[in-house]
Design an enzyme around this catalytic site. Structure first.
Site, mmCIF file in Angstrom:
data_model
loop_
_atom_site.group_PDB
_atom_site.id
_atom_site.type_symbol
_atom_site.label_atom_id
_atom_site.label_comp_id
_atom_site.label_asym_id
_atom_site.label_seq_id
_atom_site.Cartn_x
_atom_site.Cartn_y
_atom_site.Cartn_z
ATOM 1 N N LYS A 73 -2.601 3.636 11.617
ATOM 2 C CA LYS A 73 -1.797 2.666 10.868
ATOM 3 C C LYS A 73 -1.710 1.342 11.624
ATOM 4 O O LYS A 73 -1.866 0.266 11.040
ATOM 5 C CB LYS A 73 -0.399 3.231 10.603
ATOM 6 N N GLY B 3 -3.589 11.549 -2.276
ATOM 7 C CA GLY B 3 -4.306 12.670 -1.666
ATOM 8 C C GLY B 3 -3.735 14.033 -1.993
ATOM 9 O O GLY B 3 -4.486 14.984 -2.255
ATOM 10 N N LYS C 240 0.853 -1.182 0.000
ATOM 11 C CA LYS C 240 0.000 0.000 0.000
ATOM 12 C C LYS C 240 0.894 1.240 0.000
ATOM 13 O O LYS C 240 1.765 1.398 0.861
ATOM 14 C CB LYS C 240 -0.926 -0.003 1.223
ATOM 15 N N GLY D 74 0.218 8.955 -1.022
ATOM 16 C CA GLY D 74 0.449 9.964 -2.044
ATOM 17 C C GLY D 74 1.837 10.578 -2.018
ATOM 18 O O GLY D 74 2.375 10.955 -3.061
ATOM 19 N N ASP E 201 -6.300 3.280 2.194
ATOM 20 C CA ASP E 201 -6.029 2.333 3.283
ATOM 21 C C ASP E 201 -7.139 1.300 3.378
ATOM 22 O O ASP E 201 -6.892 0.103 3.570
ATOM 23 C CB ASP E 201 -5.901 3.074 4.621
#
Length: 251
Positions: A218, A43, A8, A11, A163
């Site tokens: 996270k 983003g 993952k 930006g 996410d």
């Protein structure tokens, strides 16, 4: 099929110039040595386009409020410029990268997300992942590079948080490892990176305040992934991605 890894990417690592070149240098060897699926955000690029269009970015608890014009901007950025920028760099690095969004082949289906803190507009939460599509691409030797723009059952599209999309794909594929790229080398406790973190330890460190700020979501996302069947989640930065280091969150 052999074990699958999901990467993952946020930006910040996808910015043109040095950031995406460093990302490619770290990610390309990974893609060449194992079956890899990439899910990315973007983003900062979305915010830049919104500002150019005279739109004001708005957020509710970290989630981008997406009206009609903002959805158009998000689609243009995530499924267009950012996705193709990353694919182009990976292909140049001899990776068989194939860019697609959640709309392509009905890869990701979503329904409108209802948030208690307010209406998010065209923001969705994923209900279905077309696992067979990803497995077919991996079997053919491709590295899928997925934008989180997803399809609604009525044919309209939704903006899905990257996410959340990464978590849904990782859980559906039952990947052996999920790597979450961030701007720190891992979960820091007492000034050092924790090599391994288990659920009870993580919750205790969050409760004590030792794990704080942006690291909390996270770590919680990593715990959710492990609970959903992902074998382990690595939280790391670009240097850690290349070196194989970071914090391993395990069940």
């Amino acid at each position: 099929m052999s074990a699958i890894t999901l990467l993952k990417i946020g930006g910040a690592e996808l910015q043109a110039g040095g950031p995406i070149e460093s990302l490619t240098a770290a990610a390309a060897p990974l893609a060449r040595e194992r079956r890899l699926v990439i899910v990315h955000g973007g983003g900062s690029d979305i915010a830049a386009l919104q500002q150019r269009l005279g739109l004001t970015p708005r957020f509710v608890e970290g989630l981008r409020v997406t009206d009609d014009e903002s959805l158009w901007a998000a689609e243009m950025v995530l499924s267009g410029s950012v996705n193709k920028r990353l694919v182009a760099h990976l292909v140049q690095a001899r990776v068989r990268a194939l860019g697609l969004s959640g709309v392509d082949a009905g890869l990701l289906y979503a329904t409108k997300m209802n948030h208690p803190a307010g209406d998010l507009g065209h923001v969705g939460e994923i209900q279905y992942v077309n696992v067979a599509c990803l497995q077919d691409l991996l079997r053919l030797g491709f590295t899928p590079v997925v934008s989180p723009i997803s399809l609604g059952c009525d044919g309209r599209t939704f903006n899905v948080n990257a996410d959340h999309a990464a978590l849904a794909v990782a859980a559906a594929l039952k990947v052996s490892e999920m790597i979450m790229l961030t701007n720190v080398p891992g979960v820091m406790l007492d000034g050092a990176v924790v090599v391994e973190l288990r659920r009870a330890d993580a919750e205790a460190q969050i409760a004590s305040g030792a794990i704080s700020g942006g690291m909390i979501p996270k770590v919680r996302s990593a715990l959710e992934a492990v609970a959903a069947g992902v074998e382990r989640v690595r939280i790391t930065d670009l240097a850690g991605l290349a070196a194989g280091s970071g914090t391993w969150v395990v069940g």
